[in-house]
Design a protein around this motif. Structure first.
Motif, PDB file in Angstrom:
ATOM      1  N   PHE A 145       0.734  -1.465   0.049  1.00 34.41           N
ATOM      2  CA  PHE A 145       0.102   0.138   0.104  1.00 34.41           C
ATOM      3  C   PHE A 145       1.104   1.170  -0.056  1.00 34.41           C
ATOM      4  CE2 PHE A 145      -2.208   3.447   2.719  1.00 34.41           C
ATOM      5  CZ  PHE A 145      -3.183   3.436   1.684  1.00 34.41           C
ATOM      6  N   LEU A 146       2.105   1.329   0.686  1.00 32.97           N
ATOM      7  CA  LEU A 146       2.918   2.128   0.693  1.00 32.97           C
ATOM      8  C   LEU A 146       3.722   2.400  -0.440  1.00 32.97           C
ATOM      9  CD1 LEU A 146       3.924   2.054   4.493  1.00 32.97           C
ATOM     10  CD2 LEU A 146       2.451   3.913   3.418  1.00 32.97           C
ATOM     11  N   GLY A 147       3.378   1.482  -1.400  1.00 26.71           N
ATOM     12  CA  GLY A 147       4.365   1.527  -2.605  1.00 26.71           C
ATOM     13  C   GLY A 147       5.592   0.842  -2.809  1.00 26.71           C
ATOM     14  N   LYS A 148       6.016  -0.096  -1.556  1.00 25.41           N
ATOM     15  CA  LYS A 148       7.344  -0.333  -1.362  1.00 25.41           C
ATOM     16  C   LYS A 148       7.457  -1.837  -1.669  1.00 25.41           C
ATOM     17  CE  LYS A 148       9.271   3.584  -1.092  1.00 25.41           C
ATOM     18  NZ  LYS A 148       9.955   4.077  -2.107  1.00 25.41           N
ATOM     19  N   LYS A 149       6.340  -2.519  -2.094  1.00 24.70           N
ATOM     20  CA  LYS A 149       6.348  -3.822  -2.221  1.00 24.70           C
ATOM     21  C   LYS A 149       7.691  -4.543  -3.057  1.00 24.70           C
ATOM     22  CE  LYS A 149       3.831  -4.473  -6.501  1.00 24.70           C
ATOM     23  NZ  LYS A 149       2.267  -4.916  -7.026  1.00 24.70           N
ATOM     24  N   ASP A 150       8.262  -3.689  -3.868  1.00 25.04           N
ATOM     25  CA  ASP A 150       9.542  -4.202  -4.714  1.00 25.04           C
ATOM     26  C   ASP A 150      10.766  -4.269  -3.440  1.00 25.04           C
ATOM     27  OD1 ASP A 150       9.285  -1.347  -4.494  1.00 25.04           O
ATOM     28  OD2 ASP A 150      11.040  -1.260  -5.486  1.00 25.04           O
ATOM     29  N   LEU A 151      10.554  -3.848  -2.423  1.00 28.09           N
ATOM     30  CA  LEU A 151      11.631  -4.219  -1.411  1.00 28.09           C
ATOM     31  C   LEU A 151      11.483  -5.203  -0.486  1.00 28.09           C
ATOM     32  CD1 LEU A 151      11.832  -0.403  -0.065  1.00 28.09           C
ATOM     33  CD2 LEU A 151      13.251  -1.724  -1.925  1.00 28.09           C
ATOM     34  N   ILE A 152      10.352  -5.986  -0.612  1.00 33.60           N
ATOM     35  CA  ILE A 152       9.968  -7.407  -0.052  1.00 33.60           C
ATOM     36  C   ILE A 152      11.025  -8.308  -0.443  1.00 33.60           C
ATOM     37  CG2 ILE A 152       8.343  -9.041   0.501  1.00 33.60           C
ATOM     38  CD1 ILE A 152       6.183  -6.711   0.479  1.00 33.60           C
ATOM     39  N   VAL A 153      11.721  -9.111   0.228  1.00 35.56           N
ATOM     40  CA  VAL A 153      12.474 -10.018  -0.028  1.00 35.56           C
ATOM     41  C   VAL A 153      12.188 -11.430   0.399  1.00 35.56           C
ATOM     42  CG1 VAL A 153      14.530  -8.520  -0.555  1.00 35.56           C
ATOM     43  CG2 VAL A 153      14.289  -9.577   1.680  1.00 35.56           C
ATOM     44  N   GLY A 154      11.553 -11.587   1.606  1.00 36.04           N
ATOM     45  CA  GLY A 154      10.805 -12.485   2.219  1.00 36.04           C
ATOM     46  C   GLY A 154       9.367 -12.382   2.764  1.00 36.04           C
ATOM     47  N   ARG A 155       8.677 -13.309   2.798  1.00 36.77           N
ATOM     48  CA  ARG A 155       7.377 -13.170   3.535  1.00 36.77           C
ATOM     49  C   ARG A 155       7.086 -14.393   4.345  1.00 36.77           C
ATOM     50  NH1 ARG A 155       3.558 -16.182   0.463  1.00 36.77           N
ATOM     51  NH2 ARG A 155       4.507 -16.755  -1.632  1.00 36.77           N
ATOM     52  N   SER A 156       5.825 -14.222   5.164  1.00 31.13           N
ATOM     53  CA  SER A 156       5.230 -15.596   5.521  1.00 31.13           C
ATOM     54  C   SER A 156       4.471 -16.516   4.646  1.00 31.13           C
ATOM     55  CB  SER A 156       4.199 -15.159   6.593  1.00 31.13           C
ATOM     56  OG  SER A 156       2.801 -14.751   5.967  1.00 31.13           O
ATOM     57  N   GLU A 163      17.544 -19.413   5.559  1.00 25.76           N
ATOM     58  CA  GLU A 163      16.945 -18.609   4.217  1.00 25.76           C
ATOM     59  C   GLU A 163      16.905 -17.054   4.714  1.00 25.76           C
ATOM     60  OE1 GLU A 163      16.910 -19.169   1.232  1.00 25.76           O
ATOM     61  OE2 GLU A 163      17.390 -21.266   1.482  1.00 25.76           O
ATOM     62  N   LEU A 164      16.445 -16.735   5.992  1.00 28.41           N
ATOM     63  CA  LEU A 164      16.410 -15.462   6.572  1.00 28.41           C
ATOM     64  C   LEU A 164      17.882 -15.002   6.567  1.00 28.41           C
ATOM     65  CD1 LEU A 164      14.533 -13.291   7.852  1.00 28.41           C
ATOM     66  CD2 LEU A 164      14.780 -14.280   9.890  1.00 28.41           C
ATOM     67  N   LYS A 165      18.746 -15.691   7.170  1.00 24.79           N
ATOM     68  CA  LYS A 165      19.979 -15.090   7.336  1.00 24.79           C
ATOM     69  C   LYS A 165      20.753 -14.648   5.662  1.00 24.79           C
ATOM     70  CE  LYS A 165      22.886 -17.583   9.823  1.00 24.79           C
ATOM     71  NZ  LYS A 165      23.573 -18.492  10.530  1.00 24.79           N
ATOM     72  N   LYS A 166      20.164 -15.547   4.708  1.00 19.54           N
ATOM     73  CA  LYS A 166      20.758 -15.323   3.505  1.00 19.54           C
ATOM     74  C   LYS A 166      20.364 -14.148   2.834  1.00 19.54           C
ATOM     75  CE  LYS A 166      20.981 -20.018   1.761  1.00 19.54           C
ATOM     76  NZ  LYS A 166      20.406 -21.018   0.904  1.00 19.54           N
ATOM     77  N   LEU A 167      18.827 -13.707   3.125  1.00 18.12           N
ATOM     78  CA  LEU A 167      18.497 -12.483   2.713  1.00 18.12           C
ATOM     79  C   LEU A 167      18.947 -11.107   3.377  1.00 18.12           C
ATOM     80  CD1 LEU A 167      14.614 -13.695   2.573  1.00 18.12           C
ATOM     81  CD2 LEU A 167      16.230 -13.324   0.659  1.00 18.12           C
ATOM     82  N   GLU A 168      19.552 -11.360   4.559  1.00 14.04           N
ATOM     83  CA  GLU A 168      20.052 -10.094   5.368  1.00 14.04           C
ATOM     84  C   GLU A 168      19.093  -8.918   5.083  1.00 14.04           C
ATOM     85  OE1 GLU A 168      24.069  -9.571   3.287  1.00 14.04           O
ATOM     86  OE2 GLU A 168      24.725 -10.831   4.921  1.00 14.04           O
ATOM     87  N   PRO A 169      17.803  -9.120   5.790  1.00 14.27           N
ATOM     88  CA  PRO A 169      17.146  -7.847   5.828  1.00 14.27           C
ATOM     89  C   PRO A 169      17.267  -6.753   6.651  1.00 14.27           C
ATOM     90  CG  PRO A 169      15.967  -9.747   7.008  1.00 14.27           C
ATOM     91  CD  PRO A 169      17.233 -10.114   6.446  1.00 14.27           C
ATOM     92  N   ASP A 170      16.928  -5.449   6.201  1.00 12.92           N
ATOM     93  CA  ASP A 170      17.168  -4.514   7.086  1.00 12.92           C
ATOM     94  C   ASP A 170      16.146  -4.157   7.896  1.00 12.92           C
ATOM     95  OD1 ASP A 170      19.516  -3.398   5.579  1.00 12.92           O
ATOM     96  OD2 ASP A 170      18.270  -3.288   3.860  1.00 12.92           O
ATOM     97  N   VAL A 171      14.945  -4.638   7.489  1.00 10.89           N
ATOM     98  CA  VAL A 171      13.518  -4.587   8.480  1.00 10.89           C
ATOM     99  C   VAL A 171      12.766  -5.953   8.404  1.00 10.89           C
ATOM    100  CG1 VAL A 171      11.574  -3.223   8.680  1.00 10.89           C
ATOM    101  CG2 VAL A 171      13.506  -2.077   7.695  1.00 10.89           C
ATOM    102  N   VAL A 172      12.330  -6.163   9.801  1.00  7.71           N
ATOM    103  CA  VAL A 172      11.415  -7.246   9.752  1.00  7.71           C
ATOM    104  C   VAL A 172      10.457  -6.800  10.184  1.00  7.71           C
ATOM    105  CG1 VAL A 172      11.060  -9.587  10.933  1.00  7.71           C
ATOM    106  CG2 VAL A 172      13.470  -9.078   9.930  1.00  7.71           C
TER     107      VAL A 172
END
Length: 195
Positions: free
Chosen positions: A17-28, A78-87
């Motif tokens: 909704f905030l226009g940032k879906k392209d930043l999502i690298v992992g999900r539930s 897999e989460l470690k491989k992604l190295e997210p900035d925000v969870v």
């Protein structure tokens, strides 16, 4: 550019909704909207058989919770491989998604110390809007843009409130779970029957 992991469907939808879906690298595993995010890696899975009847699922969940275990499994590798900035997760319900305490533990043990956790916990529609603002703030989005997105939603709610205030009063039951009966976030005594 921030890399985001969303561990609850509402978080995925807020980021989109905030226009940032392209930043999502992992999900539930439960995130199914927007549809074009289906190729994004699933980082969670249920530890129970979700194909059973609600009573069977309820028993499985109670057994897990009685043993102080989590209902969900996180793919830490897999989460470690992604190295997210925000969870982005939630602190509302340990049955609905990975618990906040488990997310905090995983982030502390396995991710960069700068990884930010944003936790959602709305109890009202107004708090849903507050959580959207919280996510926007956590992603360092422009406040004016966020406000311009949320104001139309708030106006729609006001319009619905106005229009419904002119209608004949009705009783509405919102049933979330059948066995045991659960409505609108509150447990209903099992002797209550709906006709």
């Amino acid at each position: 550019m921030k890399k985001i992991v969303t561990l609850i469907p509402s978080a995925t939808e807020i980021v989109a909704f905030l226009g940032k879906k392209d930043l999502i690298v992992g999900r539930s595993h439960e995130c199914d909207y927007p549809k074009d995010l289906n190729q994004i890696i699933e980082l969670t899975s249920a530890k129970i058989n979700v194909e059973g009847r609600s009573g069977e699922i309820h028993k499985q969940i109670n057994t897990i919770l009685e043993n102080s275990l989590s209902v969900y499994k996180v793919d830490v590798k897999e989460l470690k491989k992604l190295e997210p900035d925000v969870v982005i997760t939630q602190a509302h319900c340990e049955v609905c998604a990975v618990s906040l305490s488990e997310v905090e533990d995983i982030v502390t043990k396995h991710l960069n110390e700068k990884t930010k956790i944003i936790s959602l916990q709305p109890n009202t529609l107004g708090e849903v809007f507050d959580d959207i603002k919280k996510v926007a703030f956590g992603l360092n989005l422009d406040n004016k843009i966020t406000k311009s997105l949320i104001e139309p939603l708030e106006q729609r709610v006001k319009n619905i409130q106005f229009r419904s205030s002119k209608q004949k009063k009705r009783t509405i039951a919102c049933i979330e779970w059948i066995d045991p009966l659960m409505a609108a976030g509150n447990w209903i005594p099992e002797m209550v029957k709906i006709s």
